[in-house]
Design a protein around this motif. Structure first.
Motif, mmCIF file in Angstrom:
data_model
loop_
_atom_site.group_PDB
_atom_site.id
_atom_site.type_symbol
_atom_site.label_atom_id
_atom_site.label_comp_id
_atom_site.label_asym_id
_atom_site.label_seq_id
_atom_site.Cartn_x
_atom_site.Cartn_y
_atom_site.Cartn_z
ATOM 1 N N PRO A 139 0.541 -1.204 0.106
ATOM 2 C CA PRO A 139 0.340 -0.053 0.205
ATOM 3 C C PRO A 139 0.472 1.401 0.259
ATOM 4 C CG PRO A 139 -0.840 -1.833 1.614
ATOM 5 C CD PRO A 139 0.272 -1.830 1.296
ATOM 6 N N VAL A 140 2.385 1.317 0.367
ATOM 7 C CA VAL A 140 2.738 1.978 0.660
ATOM 8 C C VAL A 140 2.929 2.774 -1.289
ATOM 9 C CG1 VAL A 140 5.552 2.766 0.750
ATOM 10 C CG2 VAL A 140 4.451 1.249 2.168
ATOM 11 N N LEU A 141 2.945 1.723 -1.999
ATOM 12 C CA LEU A 141 3.663 2.996 -3.316
ATOM 13 C C LEU A 141 2.146 3.135 -3.622
ATOM 14 C CD1 LEU A 141 4.194 -0.908 -5.695
ATOM 15 C CD2 LEU A 141 5.639 1.358 -4.844
ATOM 16 N N GLU A 142 1.244 3.153 -2.776
ATOM 17 C CA GLU A 142 -0.289 3.787 -3.853
ATOM 18 C C GLU A 142 0.068 5.318 -2.230
ATOM 19 O OE1 GLU A 142 -3.758 1.418 -3.273
ATOM 20 O OE2 GLU A 142 -3.032 -0.263 -4.063
ATOM 21 N N GLY A 143 0.973 5.835 -1.265
ATOM 22 C CA GLY A 143 1.293 6.619 -0.259
ATOM 23 C C GLY A 143 -0.306 5.595 0.574
ATOM 24 N N LYS A 144 -0.147 5.365 0.786
ATOM 25 C CA LYS A 144 -0.967 4.938 1.835
ATOM 26 C C LYS A 144 -0.387 3.918 3.132
ATOM 27 C CE LYS A 144 -5.342 3.849 -0.845
ATOM 28 N NZ LYS A 144 -4.761 3.506 -2.092
ATOM 29 N N LYS A 145 -0.611 3.779 4.375
ATOM 30 C CA LYS A 145 0.630 3.030 5.125
ATOM 31 C C LYS A 145 -0.193 2.234 5.675
ATOM 32 C CE LYS A 145 2.497 3.046 9.873
ATOM 33 N NZ LYS A 145 3.313 2.818 9.788
ATOM 34 N N PRO A 146 0.247 1.230 5.396
ATOM 35 C CA PRO A 146 -0.651 0.088 6.156
ATOM 36 C C PRO A 146 -0.046 -0.030 7.502
ATOM 37 C CG PRO A 146 1.194 -0.959 5.301
ATOM 38 C CD PRO A 146 1.096 0.532 5.158
ATOM 39 N N ILE A 147 -1.268 -0.691 8.305
ATOM 40 C CA ILE A 147 -0.847 -0.908 9.919
ATOM 41 C C ILE A 147 -1.291 -2.530 10.186
ATOM 42 C CG2 ILE A 147 -1.062 1.938 10.566
ATOM 43 C CD1 ILE A 147 -4.052 0.946 11.285
ATOM 44 N N LEU A 148 -2.362 -3.182 9.383
ATOM 45 C CA LEU A 148 -2.451 -4.432 9.778
ATOM 46 C C LEU A 148 -2.141 -5.478 8.570
ATOM 47 C CD1 LEU A 148 -3.479 -6.788 11.889
ATOM 48 C CD2 LEU A 148 -5.578 -5.717 10.797
ATOM 49 N N GLY A 149 -1.582 -5.739 7.873
ATOM 50 C CA GLY A 149 -1.472 -7.053 7.029
ATOM 51 C C GLY A 149 -2.347 -8.346 7.179
ATOM 52 N N ASN A 150 -3.210 -8.902 6.552
ATOM 53 C CA ASN A 150 -2.699 -10.728 6.600
ATOM 54 C C ASN A 150 -2.965 -11.264 4.908
ATOM 55 O OD1 ASN A 150 -2.999 -12.455 6.786
ATOM 56 N ND2 ASN A 150 -5.737 -12.695 7.632
ATOM 57 N N ASP A 151 -1.880 -12.407 4.850
ATOM 58 C CA ASP A 151 -0.733 -12.491 3.931
ATOM 59 C C ASP A 151 -1.906 -13.674 3.386
ATOM 60 O OD1 ASP A 151 0.035 -14.007 1.744
ATOM 61 O OD2 ASP A 151 2.392 -13.577 3.358
ATOM 62 N N VAL A 152 -2.666 -13.736 1.893
ATOM 63 C CA VAL A 152 -3.223 -14.540 1.998
ATOM 64 C C VAL A 152 -2.907 -15.800 0.369
ATOM 65 C CG1 VAL A 152 -5.502 -13.607 2.311
ATOM 66 C CG2 VAL A 152 -4.989 -12.864 -0.456
ATOM 67 N N TRP A 153 -1.035 -15.388 0.582
ATOM 68 C CA TRP A 153 -0.680 -16.194 -0.351
ATOM 69 C C TRP A 153 -0.476 -17.918 -0.381
ATOM 70 C CZ3 TRP A 153 3.560 -15.118 -4.141
ATOM 71 C CH2 TRP A 153 3.498 -13.877 -4.682
ATOM 72 N N GLU A 154 -1.105 -18.759 -0.577
ATOM 73 C CA GLU A 154 -1.407 -20.136 -0.546
ATOM 74 C C GLU A 154 0.057 -20.717 0.340
ATOM 75 O OE1 GLU A 154 -2.182 -22.890 -3.632
ATOM 76 O OE2 GLU A 154 -3.919 -22.280 -3.342
#
Ligand code: MN
Length: 202
Positions: free
Chosen positions: A151-166
């Protein structure tokens, strides 16, 4: 040069939500590979001096065109997983507190409504990617990104992320991604998420 951040806890500390083998392979193999690939891509450039993958992403315009997509994939991979492992640090509050609690309730109506939207973002991401709670301007938003896009690339600051790669859930949940998304709440450390929020708002 970017270094792999060591886990602050044992490989089995997230079980049974995420099993020991998943954490071991995910951190030591997948996360490590993003670190190694990123360093290879940046070697010889001024960005090789940087120690933080978020800084690399913020300087993406300085990367040669033929290496740009590789750097987006791998700096994103490092940054995304740094947050993921940190927000899952055992202990802490199991629900939002303080200013973040207020902001979540104001934005989404309730913590439960937020969780539902976040799970939906993770479940509906086709293929590999992430579900996020981000700060966008002065607003909280739930979004999802494909691949390792940060999200940093879109100028957003991520504060919680969930990885949905298998690779994040397959050994424990096979094709049942929604079950992984639901169980995820049992291991989120909201004190850490709150710190990320407070850091940004200061
Ligand atoms: Mn991953």
């Amino acid at each position: 040069m970017i270094k792999l951040k060591e886990l602050a806890y044992d490989y089995d500390a997230l079980a049974p939500v995420i099993g020991e083998e998943t954490v071991r392979i995910h951190h030591d193999k997948h996360h490590q590979a993003y670190v190694d690939n990123l360093n290879k891509l940046l070697e010889g450039s001024e960005l090789f001096e940087l120690e933080c993958p978020v800084e690399v992403l913020k300087n993406i315009d300085k990367v040669d065109e033929d290496k740009k997509q590789g750097v987006i994939n791998n700096a994103g991979g490092v940054a995304n997983h740094n947050l993921y492992w940190r927000e899952l640090t055992p202990g802490g509050s199991k629900e939002p507190v303080g200013a973040l609690k207020e902001a979540i309730e104001k934005t989404f109506g309730s913590f439960d409504a937020f969780k539902e939207e976040f799970q939906k973002a993770g479940a509906s991401r086709f293929g590999s990617g992430w579900a996020w709670l981000v700060i966008d301007g002065d607003e909280l938003k739930v979004i999802s990104t494909p691949n390792q896009d940060s999200p940093v690339l879109e100028g957003k600051k991520p504060i919680l992320g969930n990885d949905v790669w298998e690779h994040a859930y397959y050994l424990d949940y096979q094709n049942r991604r929604p079950d992984y998304l639901k169980a995820f709440w049992d291991i989120v450390n909201w004190d850490v998420v709150g710190e990320e929020y407070d850091k940004f708002c200061k």
